[in-house]
Structures are given as structure tokens and as C-alpha cells.
Design a protein around this motif. Sequence first.
Motif, mmCIF file in Angstrom:
data_model
loop_
_atom_site.group_PDB
_atom_site.id
_atom_site.type_symbol
_atom_site.label_atom_id
_atom_site.label_comp_id
_atom_site.label_asym_id
_atom_site.label_seq_id
_atom_site.Cartn_x
_atom_site.Cartn_y
_atom_site.Cartn_z
ATOM 1 N N TYR A 71 39.781 69.849 26.431
ATOM 2 C CA TYR A 71 40.058 70.778 25.344
ATOM 3 C C TYR A 71 40.406 70.023 24.058
ATOM 4 O O TYR A 71 39.891 70.337 22.985
ATOM 5 C CB TYR A 71 41.195 71.725 25.738
ATOM 6 N N LEU A 129 38.472 70.000 20.441
ATOM 7 C CA LEU A 129 39.104 70.287 19.143
ATOM 8 C C LEU A 129 38.812 69.188 18.127
ATOM 9 O O LEU A 129 38.492 69.462 16.968
ATOM 10 C CB LEU A 129 40.617 70.444 19.309
ATOM 11 N N GLU A 151 35.145 69.295 17.123
ATOM 12 C CA GLU A 151 34.916 70.455 16.242
ATOM 13 C C GLU A 151 35.420 70.156 14.839
ATOM 14 O O GLU A 151 34.734 70.425 13.849
ATOM 15 C CB GLU A 151 35.630 71.674 16.814
ATOM 16 N N TYR A 158 34.262 71.974 25.493
ATOM 17 C CA TYR A 158 34.848 73.267 25.859
ATOM 18 C C TYR A 158 34.247 73.786 27.165
ATOM 19 O O TYR A 158 34.949 74.348 28.002
ATOM 20 C CB TYR A 158 34.663 74.291 24.741
ATOM 21 N N ARG A 197 36.481 79.339 22.261
ATOM 22 C CA ARG A 197 35.923 78.319 21.390
ATOM 23 C C ARG A 197 34.408 78.184 21.595
ATOM 24 O O ARG A 197 33.709 77.706 20.703
ATOM 25 C CB ARG A 197 36.586 76.965 21.626
#
Length: 65
Positions: free
Chosen positions: A27, A31, A34, A46, A62
Amino acid sequence: MSDDQTDFDVSDMPAATVENAALAEAYNRGLKLEKAGDLVAAAGSYREALALDPFDPGGFIRCLP
């Protein structure tokens, strides 16, 4: 979580998933990717998080287009 915060705080996760460091790593990687603009790689991270915990809403939300 604010927009400028990159890392997911595992203390916010349900107790059943706190033990799964791989989930948090996937995760957090998503992040960071992204935020860096690599949306394809972020989606892959994700999806990896979702494979580890299919009921985790963070990874699912997400991945939505």
C-alpha cells in the motif's frame, strides 16, 4: 490522512491486518508511486495489497478508475 502524507499509518489498520507487513508495504509503495505520477505501477501495488487482503478498502478504492 492528509494529501502531503505519503506513508500509511499501520496503527489505523484493523488488528487483523497490522500483522501483515507485506500489505502495508504494498500500500505504501502504491501511494509513493501514485504521488510520483506512475499510476500504472501504483495500481499494480494496490492490486498486490488487495491480493493480500481482499477486504481492505484502501487498496480497492485506490484501484478504481
